[in-house]
Design a protein around this motif. Structure first.
Motif, PDB file in Angstrom:
ATOM      1  N   GLU A 186     -20.889   9.485   1.923  1.00  0.00           N
ATOM      2  CA  GLU A 186     -21.011   8.257   1.088  1.00  0.00           C
ATOM      3  C   GLU A 186     -19.569   8.142   0.690  1.00  0.00           C
ATOM      4  N   PRO A 187     -19.011   6.976   0.908  1.00  0.00           N
ATOM      5  CA  PRO A 187     -17.458   6.639   0.409  1.00  0.00           C
ATOM      6  C   PRO A 187     -17.609   6.207  -1.221  1.00  0.00           C
ATOM      7  N   LEU A 188     -16.509   6.761  -1.869  1.00  0.00           N
ATOM      8  CA  LEU A 188     -16.235   6.631  -3.093  1.00  0.00           C
ATOM      9  C   LEU A 188     -15.243   5.417  -3.469  1.00  0.00           C
ATOM     10  N   SER A 194      -8.207   0.359   2.282  1.00  0.00           N
ATOM     11  CA  SER A 194      -9.226   0.661   1.047  1.00  0.00           C
ATOM     12  C   SER A 194     -10.459   1.524   1.661  1.00  0.00           C
ATOM     13  N   GLU A 195     -10.935   1.358   2.684  1.00  0.00           N
ATOM     14  CA  GLU A 195     -12.011   1.943   3.450  1.00  0.00           C
ATOM     15  C   GLU A 195     -11.819   3.451   3.560  1.00  0.00           C
ATOM     16  N   ALA A 196     -10.467   3.653   4.175  1.00  0.00           N
ATOM     17  CA  ALA A 196     -10.000   4.833   4.581  1.00  0.00           C
ATOM     18  C   ALA A 196      -9.935   5.865   3.273  1.00  0.00           C
ATOM     19  N   MET A 197      -9.261   5.210   2.377  1.00  0.00           N
ATOM     20  CA  MET A 197      -9.253   5.808   1.035  1.00  0.00           C
ATOM     21  C   MET A 197     -10.461   6.184   0.455  1.00  0.00           C
ATOM     22  N   SER A 198     -11.634   5.250   0.600  1.00  0.00           N
ATOM     23  CA  SER A 198     -12.677   5.655  -0.034  1.00  0.00           C
ATOM     24  C   SER A 198     -13.348   6.824   0.657  1.00  0.00           C
ATOM     25  N   ASN A 219      -8.429  -5.367 -15.902  1.00  0.00           N
ATOM     26  CA  ASN A 219      -7.124  -5.810 -15.843  1.00  0.00           C
ATOM     27  C   ASN A 219      -6.119  -4.995 -15.447  1.00  0.00           C
ATOM     28  N   PRO A 220      -6.465  -4.124 -14.216  1.00  0.00           N
ATOM     29  CA  PRO A 220      -5.212  -3.109 -13.904  1.00  0.00           C
ATOM     30  C   PRO A 220      -3.991  -3.683 -13.740  1.00  0.00           C
ATOM     31  N   LEU A 221      -2.907  -2.759 -14.078  1.00  0.00           N
ATOM     32  CA  LEU A 221      -1.469  -3.006 -14.067  1.00  0.00           C
ATOM     33  C   LEU A 221      -1.019  -2.765 -12.729  1.00  0.00           C
ATOM     34  N   ALA A 222      -0.242  -3.533 -12.192  1.00  0.00           N
ATOM     35  CA  ALA A 222       0.460  -3.189 -10.873  1.00  0.00           C
ATOM     36  C   ALA A 222      -0.575  -2.792  -9.579  1.00  0.00           C
ATOM     37  N   ALA A 223      -1.632  -4.016  -9.696  1.00  0.00           N
ATOM     38  CA  ALA A 223      -2.640  -3.542  -8.805  1.00  0.00           C
ATOM     39  C   ALA A 223      -2.218  -4.027  -7.343  1.00  0.00           C
ATOM     40  N   ILE A 224      -2.782  -3.264  -6.314  1.00  0.00           N
ATOM     41  CA  ILE A 224      -2.320  -3.442  -4.935  1.00  0.00           C
ATOM     42  C   ILE A 224      -3.620  -4.130  -4.301  1.00  0.00           C
ATOM     43  N   ALA A 225      -3.594  -5.384  -3.675  1.00  0.00           N
ATOM     44  CA  ALA A 225      -4.656  -5.889  -2.816  1.00  0.00           C
ATOM     45  C   ALA A 225      -4.504  -5.121  -1.442  1.00  0.00           C
ATOM     46  N   TYR A 226      -5.313  -4.013  -1.635  1.00  0.00           N
ATOM     47  CA  TYR A 226      -5.161  -3.092  -0.280  1.00  0.00           C
ATOM     48  C   TYR A 226      -6.011  -3.744   1.006  1.00  0.00           C
ATOM     49  N   THR A 227      -5.450  -3.652   2.137  1.00  0.00           N
ATOM     50  CA  THR A 227      -6.108  -4.112   3.300  1.00  0.00           C
ATOM     51  C   THR A 227      -7.438  -3.352   3.369  1.00  0.00           C
ATOM     52  N   ALA A 283       0.831  -1.217   0.183  1.00  0.00           N
ATOM     53  CA  ALA A 283       0.017   0.044  -0.234  1.00  0.00           C
ATOM     54  C   ALA A 283       0.924   1.237  -0.217  1.00  0.00           C
ATOM     55  N   VAL A 284       2.177   1.130   0.529  1.00  0.00           N
ATOM     56  CA  VAL A 284       2.838   2.300   0.479  1.00  0.00           C
ATOM     57  C   VAL A 284       3.286   2.831  -0.888  1.00  0.00           C
ATOM     58  N   MET A 285       3.122   2.007  -1.880  1.00  0.00           N
ATOM     59  CA  MET A 285       3.358   2.361  -3.293  1.00  0.00           C
ATOM     60  C   MET A 285       1.957   3.085  -3.871  1.00  0.00           C
ATOM     61  N   ASP A 286       1.010   3.187  -3.182  1.00  0.00           N
ATOM     62  CA  ASP A 286      -0.146   3.659  -3.804  1.00  0.00           C
ATOM     63  C   ASP A 286       0.032   4.680  -4.663  1.00  0.00           C
ATOM     64  N   ALA A 287       0.806   5.584  -4.063  1.00  0.00           N
ATOM     65  CA  ALA A 287       0.873   7.005  -4.946  1.00  0.00           C
ATOM     66  C   ALA A 287       1.962   6.922  -5.850  1.00  0.00           C
ATOM     67  N   SER A 288       2.920   5.765  -6.102  1.00  0.00           N
ATOM     68  CA  SER A 288       4.036   5.666  -7.259  1.00  0.00           C
ATOM     69  C   SER A 288       3.450   4.238  -7.827  1.00  0.00           C
ATOM     70  N   ARG A 289       2.287   3.919  -8.076  1.00  0.00           N
ATOM     71  CA  ARG A 289       1.796   2.778  -8.993  1.00  0.00           C
ATOM     72  C   ARG A 289       2.149   3.262 -10.419  1.00  0.00           C
ATOM     73  N   MET A 290       2.055   4.541 -10.797  1.00  0.00           N
ATOM     74  CA  MET A 290       2.160   4.741 -12.013  1.00  0.00           C
ATOM     75  C   MET A 290       3.529   4.873 -12.553  1.00  0.00           C
ATOM     76  N   TRP A 291       4.438   5.011 -11.632  1.00  0.00           N
ATOM     77  CA  TRP A 291       6.098   4.857 -12.047  1.00  0.00           C
ATOM     78  C   TRP A 291       6.440   3.528 -12.469  1.00  0.00           C
ATOM     79  N   ILE A 292       5.614   2.435 -11.605  1.00  0.00           N
ATOM     80  CA  ILE A 292       5.952   1.066 -11.869  1.00  0.00           C
ATOM     81  C   ILE A 292       5.425   0.703 -13.379  1.00  0.00           C
ATOM     82  N   LEU A 293       4.386   1.475 -13.881  1.00  0.00           N
ATOM     83  CA  LEU A 293       4.112   0.845 -15.093  1.00  0.00           C
ATOM     84  C   LEU A 293       4.920   1.304 -16.039  1.00  0.00           C
TER      85      LEU A 293
END
Lengths: 486, 307
Positions: free
Chosen positions: B14-16, B36-40, B24-32, A114-124
């Motif tokens: 109302e969370p977003l 995920s909730e806090a970011m929404s 098929n997103p690239l370099a997707a992160i499986a957030y906890t 999750a710490v890469m959340d703001a730098s994912r686009m770099w990875i691409l």
């Protein structure tokens, strides 16, 4: 650093990769003793001739790094790394392994990332550009790439690090480069150019520079990223009416920019992030890249920078026996500077060579290509991916920039006032087209002190300013030159 | 475990939900779920420009999970200013966070925004010293320090002494040398052009060179001062000869001295001597840079070199 480094986000600092832990020969069980690489010149196998006695933290780290690299440089005393050797007797480029590493980098990440959340686009960018340097076709990734970036495109212009994040120059830069790598009308047209133009207008500063985001830092990365975007998308140079810099009398994106960059050159000759900051490899590349978009290198670089001091500083960034490059005075070699420093040479050599004349010889070669190639093949590549140095884990950032530096060491670039080689179409129109006038050819025997790579180790040529494979930047620019209005 | 969804204080929001980008997103992160909730909720409050105090808790929550998130920091600053929040409290909290995340630079940008608004640099130098005890070459901290010195005109407030302490600790700390340059030559006054300042700085660099002659930092500083003062490099000829005697090529104690002497010889039209020095660098004392030394030799042949 141009962007957040994945390595810096992890806790890899103190760890030594067990696989690569070096030992002395007599500690090795007999089945693991191996012959060294073919004869390695003294330059790359012995500590430097002068060493001061006074010990400080800096000298201890430097000594430790030399001791860490020597087994890899010579092949003597490695525990269990048995790479295939090339015909020059040093490890060959483990192409398949690095391809796999970068393919995996585009896959899914577990929650702790999750710490890469703001730098994912770099990875691409790191992964797609790296794969291209390795000769991989990325066509089947393009659709996913467009979707991924589009989710990060901000309604008010520019790209954020992900969905709902504020627009920022770093992910905007990677978005445009990946669009160019995609090289299809779809990959070009998902970028909202008009919104980008308006947003960039808000990043332009009254003092000439660019801030990375609203209320963010103003530094040399900003200048470079903005110029890459403007020139590839062929945006109008005039600032939009809603640009705050207009109130200070600034009319265009380039007003005051070269002068601001010049103010970032330090007394050492390299360039820092902002006026007064220490000279640093990554900022130096950004500054030179920006000047090479603003005009031909032999015009802009000498006009705005002290070239003698710059060349002296750049040259001092290469160390022996490591052969690799360091980012600042008295700092350690690191594989990412294979590009940040190594990539400066094409631009600086073109500046020193002067305007290209028909029949003129190649630009002078001012650095040790052999040294860098040895560092990359022997120290920076592991089983899987490339890294800072042997004690560090590989990551996409270091893999991309080691490969970019490897490409710089394997190709000779020169600037041609006419236009890019092999491009038979008409001249580029409009402003900021200097980055599309490069020629390249393979490095020849005699230009590399001792040739230590085979054709099988060769990576692709790239545009030395835009850092994407040959032809991609030019194709995108032509596409947008052909468009009327936004 | 939903945290915000079950909290009455957040019932009006109302969370977003996250959009990683297509099927098929690239370099997707499986957030906890927590992240995920806090970011929404963050996306939702940003969309409605919610500047209430609860947003401070939300941003702190996210920063604890991901301090490298520039958006969260920028929005937090906006909310702090909007609420007229006690910025001293913010700095106290930041101190802990910065020490925990040494390499993060969003924290430093945020700190700069807060301190700028606060209008006081009290305690900052002490905190910076704490950071430097962990990494004395941290680029972001040095940049921040320069901003601080300019913003609060701290030029004569113990800065030189602090930097001398760090150079004493490690004479090879180039970041400290750069800061010294900034303090002496980076200010908008003419005092630094005076002869005694130039001489003082040359002496300072020379003393450091004597301690460890094969240390590029003070040599670069020395060259910088000479260039700045428009003095010829031959001004330090005798000093450099002490580390690279012309008649004894085996006794070179500093390749940087030899490099500087090559420029001295060029300046004094002793071309043969210059070539000898450059050859010695290329073959013996700094051969990784052989092509650069060769290039400098070629420059000697050009007519402009003599000018």
């Amino acid at each position: 650093m141009i962007g957040p480094r994945v390595e810096e986000l992890s806790d890899s600092d103190a760890k030594v990769d067990d696989d690569f832990e070096s030992m002395s020969d007599d500690e090795l069980p007999p089945e693991l003793t191996r012959t060294a690489w073919a004869s390695v010149p003294e330059l790359f196998s012995c500590p430097p001739p002068i060493r001061d006695e006074l010990e400080t933290q800096t000298s201890k780290l430097q000594d430790k790094t030399i001791q860490e690299c020597l087994p890899f440089l010579t092949g003597k005393g490695l525990k269990d790394w048995q790479p295939q050797l090339n015909s020059h007797g040093i490890p060959e480029l483990s192409r398949a392994a690095h391809v796999e590493f970068l393919q995996d980098a585009l896959g899914d990440y577990p929650p702790q990332f999750a710490v890469m959340d703001a730098s994912r686009m770099w990875i691409l960018y790191w992964a797609l550009a790296g794969l291209s340097f390795l000769g991989e076709d990325i066509a089947e990734r393009v659709e996913s790439m467009i979707y991924t970036f589009d989710a990060a495109q901000h309604p008010s212009g520019g790209f954020g690090g992900g969905h709902g994040q504020l627009p920022h120059l770093a992910p905007s830069y990677t978005a445009v480069l990946c669009a160019a790598l995609g090289a299809t009308p779809d990959s070009y047209d998902f970028i909202d150019r008009k919104a980008m133009w308006h947003w960039l207008g808000r990043m332009k500063q009254p003092g000439g520079g660019f801030s990375m985001c609203a209320d963010g830092e103003v530094d040399t990365r900003g200048a470079f990223c903005a110029l890459v975007i403007i020139s590839l998308l062929n945006l109008p140079l005039e600032l939009p009416a809603d640009s705050p810099a207009k109130e200070a009398g600034v009319e265009t994106f380039v007003d005051g920019l070269a002068k601001w960059i010049a103010s970032c050159q330090s007394y050492e000759g390299g360039i820092g992030g902002a006026p007064g900051n220490e000279a640093h490899g990554a900022y130096t590349f950004c500054a030179l890249g920006a000047l090479c978009i603003l005009g031909p290198p032999h015009e802009t670089i000498p006009r705005y920078l002290n070239v003698a001091a710059l060349v002296a500083w750049l040259s001092s960034r290469q160390y022996a026996p490591e052969g690799g490059l360091a980012g600042r005075t008295n700092k350690l070699v690191d594989g990412c500077y294979s590009h940040w420093i190594g990539g400066c040479w094409a631009l600086v050599e073109a500046a020193v060579a002067g305007p290209g004349k028909p029949g003129a010889g190649p630009p002078p070669s001012l650095w040790s290509r052999e040294g860098l190639i040895r560092y990359i093949l022997c120290c920076a590549q592991g089983h899987y991916g490339l890294r800072d140095k042997p004690s560090k884990h590989p990551d996409a950032y270091h893999t991309c920039y080691n490969l970019a530096g490897f490409s710089s060491a394997q190709h000779v670039y020169s600037y041609d006032d006419a236009q890019t080689e092999g491009d038979e179409e008409e001249e580029f129109q409009g402003p900021l087209s200097a980055g599309f006038h490069w020629r390249t050819r393979d490095v020849e025997v005699g230009e590399v002190e001792g040739k230590v790579f085979d054709e099988g180790d060769r990576v692709a040529a790239m545009n030395p300013v835009y850092l994407i494979p040959w032809g991609c930047a030019e194709k995108m620019r032509r596409y947008f030159e052909g468009k009327v209005g936004f | 475990m939903p945290k915000y969804a079950e909290d009455p204080a957040w019932s009006d929001v109302e969370p977003l939900p996250q959009n990683d980008g297509g099927p098929n997103p690239l370099a997707a992160i499986a957030y906890t779920e927590e992240y995920s909730e806090a970011m929404s909720y963050l996306r939702a409050v940003m969309a409605s420009n919610d500047m209430s105090e609860r947003v401070l808790d939300l941003t702190e929550d996210i920063i604890n999970m991901n301090p490298a998130h520039y958006t969260v920091w920028l929005y937090r600053a906006k909310v702090l200013f909007n609420l007229n929040y006690d910025l001293r409290k913010e700095i106290d909290w930041l101190n802990d966070t910065a020490l925990k995340h040494q390499k993060n630079y969003q924290i430093w940008q945020h700190r700069q925004t807060i301190i700028n608004r606060l209008g006081s640099a009290d305690g900052e130098t002490a905190f910076i010293a704490k950071m430097f005890s962990k990494d004395p070459k941290n680029y972001h901290v040095w940049s921040y320090r320069q901003w601080l010195v300019r913003r609060f005109e701290l030029w004569d407030e113990g800065e030189i002494e602090a930097v001398e302490g760090m150079i004493k600790e490690d004479v090879r700390n180039n970041s400290a040398w750069n800061h010294r340059w900034f303090l002496v030559f980076g200010r908008d006054s003419s005092a630094h052009k005076e002869q005694d300042v130039i001489e003082r700085e040359l002496e300072y660099a020379k003393k450091a060179i004597v301690l460890a002659p094969q240390n590029q930092s003070p040599w670069n500083y020395l060259r910088g001062v000479l260039r700045y003062a428009e003095l010829p490099v031959s001004h330090v000829r005798d000093f450099a000869l002490g580390f690279a005697p012309a008649d004894s090529p085996d006794d070179v104690r500093s390749s940087y001295a030899l490099d500087l002497l090559a420029d001295v010889y060029e300046e004094q039209h002793q071309k043969e001597e210059a070539i000898k020095a450059l050859d010695l660098l290329a073959t013996k004392y700094d051969p990784i840079r052989a092509r650069y030394w060769e290039y400098k030799k070629n420059l000697l042949e050009q007519p402009t070199a003599a000018a």
